[in-house]
Design a protein around this motif. Sequence first.
Motif, PDB file in Angstrom:
ATOM      1  N   ALA A  41      41.948 -20.833  10.231  1.00 49.03           N
ATOM      2  CA  ALA A  41      42.735 -21.370   9.108  1.00 49.03           C
ATOM      3  C   ALA A  41      42.856 -20.334   7.996  1.00 49.03           C
ATOM      4  O   ALA A  41      43.920 -20.201   7.365  1.00 49.03           O
ATOM      5  CB  ALA A  41      42.074 -22.645   8.577  1.00 49.03           C
ATOM      6  N   LEU A  42      41.775 -19.590   7.758  1.00 43.03           N
ATOM      7  CA  LEU A  42      41.799 -18.548   6.737  1.00 43.03           C
ATOM      8  C   LEU A  42      42.794 -17.456   7.118  1.00 43.03           C
ATOM      9  O   LEU A  42      43.538 -16.945   6.266  1.00 43.03           O
ATOM     10  CB  LEU A  42      40.392 -17.966   6.562  1.00 43.03           C
ATOM     11  N   GLY A  43      42.799 -17.098   8.420  1.00 45.19           N
ATOM     12  CA  GLY A  43      43.748 -16.094   8.895  1.00 45.19           C
ATOM     13  C   GLY A  43      45.187 -16.548   8.739  1.00 45.19           C
ATOM     14  O   GLY A  43      46.065 -15.770   8.349  1.00 45.19           O
ATOM     15  N   ARG A 106      24.164 -13.921   2.971  1.00 43.23           N
ATOM     16  CA  ARG A 106      25.500 -13.604   3.458  1.00 43.23           C
ATOM     17  C   ARG A 106      26.583 -13.759   2.403  1.00 43.23           C
ATOM     18  O   ARG A 106      27.681 -13.231   2.556  1.00 43.23           O
ATOM     19  CB  ARG A 106      25.849 -14.480   4.668  1.00 43.23           C
ATOM     20  N   ILE A 107      26.307 -14.471   1.311  1.00 40.80           N
ATOM     21  CA  ILE A 107      27.311 -14.677   0.266  1.00 40.80           C
ATOM     22  C   ILE A 107      26.797 -14.196  -1.095  1.00 40.80           C
ATOM     23  O   ILE A 107      27.400 -13.333  -1.736  1.00 40.80           O
ATOM     24  CB  ILE A 107      27.720 -16.164   0.182  1.00 40.80           C
ATOM     25  N   ALA A 129      36.298 -10.015  -4.816  1.00 35.78           N
ATOM     26  CA  ALA A 129      36.197 -10.138  -3.358  1.00 35.78           C
ATOM     27  C   ALA A 129      37.435 -10.791  -2.770  1.00 35.78           C
ATOM     28  O   ALA A 129      37.887 -10.426  -1.672  1.00 35.78           O
ATOM     29  CB  ALA A 129      34.951 -10.948  -2.987  1.00 35.78           C
ATOM     30  N   ALA A 130      38.012 -11.750  -3.505  1.00 36.31           N
ATOM     31  CA  ALA A 130      39.179 -12.477  -2.999  1.00 36.31           C
ATOM     32  C   ALA A 130      40.477 -11.704  -3.198  1.00 36.31           C
ATOM     33  O   ALA A 130      41.362 -11.734  -2.333  1.00 36.31           O
ATOM     34  CB  ALA A 130      39.269 -13.835  -3.691  1.00 36.31           C
ATOM     35  N   SER A 131      40.595 -11.003  -4.332  1.00 36.93           N
ATOM     36  CA  SER A 131      41.866 -10.362  -4.675  1.00 36.93           C
ATOM     37  C   SER A 131      41.935  -8.884  -4.318  1.00 36.93           C
ATOM     38  O   SER A 131      43.007  -8.349  -4.024  1.00 36.93           O
ATOM     39  CB  SER A 131      42.146 -10.528  -6.174  1.00 36.93           C
ATOM     40  N   LEU A 276      34.968 -10.900   2.285  1.00 38.38           N
ATOM     41  CA  LEU A 276      33.652 -11.504   2.108  1.00 38.38           C
ATOM     42  C   LEU A 276      33.541 -12.846   2.822  1.00 38.38           C
ATOM     43  O   LEU A 276      32.511 -13.160   3.423  1.00 38.38           O
ATOM     44  CB  LEU A 276      33.365 -11.689   0.606  1.00 38.38           C
ATOM     45  N   PHE A 277      34.605 -13.629   2.791  1.00 40.48           N
ATOM     46  CA  PHE A 277      34.559 -14.976   3.348  1.00 40.48           C
ATOM     47  C   PHE A 277      34.559 -14.948   4.875  1.00 40.48           C
ATOM     48  O   PHE A 277      33.881 -15.743   5.523  1.00 40.48           O
ATOM     49  CB  PHE A 277      35.736 -15.796   2.804  1.00 40.48           C
ATOM     50  N   VAL A 278      35.289 -14.015   5.465  1.00 39.33           N
ATOM     51  CA  VAL A 278      35.262 -13.840   6.922  1.00 39.33           C
ATOM     52  C   VAL A 278      33.873 -13.375   7.364  1.00 39.33           C
ATOM     53  O   VAL A 278      33.323 -13.852   8.369  1.00 39.33           O
ATOM     54  CB  VAL A 278      36.337 -12.828   7.364  1.00 39.33           C
TER      55      VAL A 278
END
Length: 364
Positions: A41-43, A106-107, A129-131, A276-278
Motif C-alpha cells: 500500500a505504501l508503494g 527500528r524507528i 525522513a518522509a520528505s 524509514l517506514f519501509v
Amino acid sequence: MTTKTSSHSADAAGAASQTSLLRYFFWPIVVTAAGLVLGGALGWQKTGTVSGMLTIFFICCVLAILEISLSFDNAIVNANKLKTMDPKWQRRFLTWGILIAVFGMRIVFPLLIVVIAAKIGPWQALVLAASEPAEYARIMHDAHLPIAAFGGTFLMMVGLSFFVDHEKDVHWVHWLEQRVTSVASIRGIEIAFVLLLVFGFTQFLEPARAAIFLPAAIWGLLTFLLVEVLGGMLDRTQTTRAAAGGGLGAFLYLEVLDASFSFDGVIGAFAISQDLFVIAIGLGIGAMYVRTMTIMLVEKGTLAEYRYLEHGAFYAIIALSIVMYAQSLVHIPEVITGLAGTALIGLSLWSSIRWNRKSGEAAG
C-alpha cells in the motif's frame, strides 16, 4: 498390523509437529502478511503504479530476510540468557522487549541519530525522513562510524565473556578454547584484549576519524561493564525482591544486546532502501521471527540438545564485531555479514549432530 500402527504413529507425530510449529509461527505469519500488505500500500501511495508497489513489497521481503540472517545468533544468545531468568521476566522480555526492539530500535533509534547529528527536533527528523529520504539516509550513513565502534566493542565483550570463563568445560574448537579458558582466571584479560584491539584499529584511521572512533568504542566498553555491574548488584541476594531485580538486570542486558545487534542491520538497511517506514516494516517482520526462534530455543531445550550451537552463535558475535570495526576502514556488504554468521551457526549445528551420533553409538 504393526506396520499400520507405526504408520499411524508417524502420521500423528507429524501432525503434532506441524501444529506445534503453527503455534509458534502464527503471529509472525500474521505480522508478515500485515507488513507486506502495508508495504504494498505504501508503494502504491508513493508511486501509483503496480511496479512501484511490487518493488516496495520485494524490498520489505529482502529486509526481513536480512534481519533474520543477521539476528539468528542474537536469538541463540537471548535464549541462553532467558533460560536462567525468572519466568515473569521471561514473559516481560518477550512482550515488552519485542516492542522496544521493533519500535525502539527500528524507528526511534534512527530518528534519534538524526536528531543528534542534525541538531533538529524529533518531529523535524520524522518530516525529513518522509520528505527527504536521501538526506535522511546521508545523515544516517555519516553516523555509522561511532555506531560501529560502540556496537562492535559491546558485542566483542559479549562474545569474549562466553569463552573467557574458567568454569567452561565444553569446547568446540578445542585447541583454541582450551587455551582461552586456561587464562580466564587473569582478571580483566578480555578488557585488555579489547582495548588493544580498539587502539590497533585507530592506528589505521585518519586522525579526525580516530577521534570519533575511540571515544565511541570506550563508551561501548563502559556500557557493557555498567550493565554487568548493575546485573551483579541486582542479583547479589536470593530474596524475592532481589530475584525480581535480577530479572530486571538480565532484561536490561538483553535490551542493550539487541540494540548492539540492531546497529549494523539498521544502518545496512539504508543501503537497500532510504525510506524509514519501509525499513521499519521489513526489519519489524524479521524481528518477529527472531522472537519466535528465541521462544522455540528456550521451550524446546535446543541449546541443551545441540552442545556446540551456543559456541557457533558467540563466534558469530565476535565475527560481527570485527566486521563492524573493519567497516570503519572498508565497506563490507551486509549479505557477507549475514552469511558468515549463518555459516558459523550451521557448522556448529552440524558438529553438534555429529557429536550426538557418536555419543549414541558409544552408548549403544
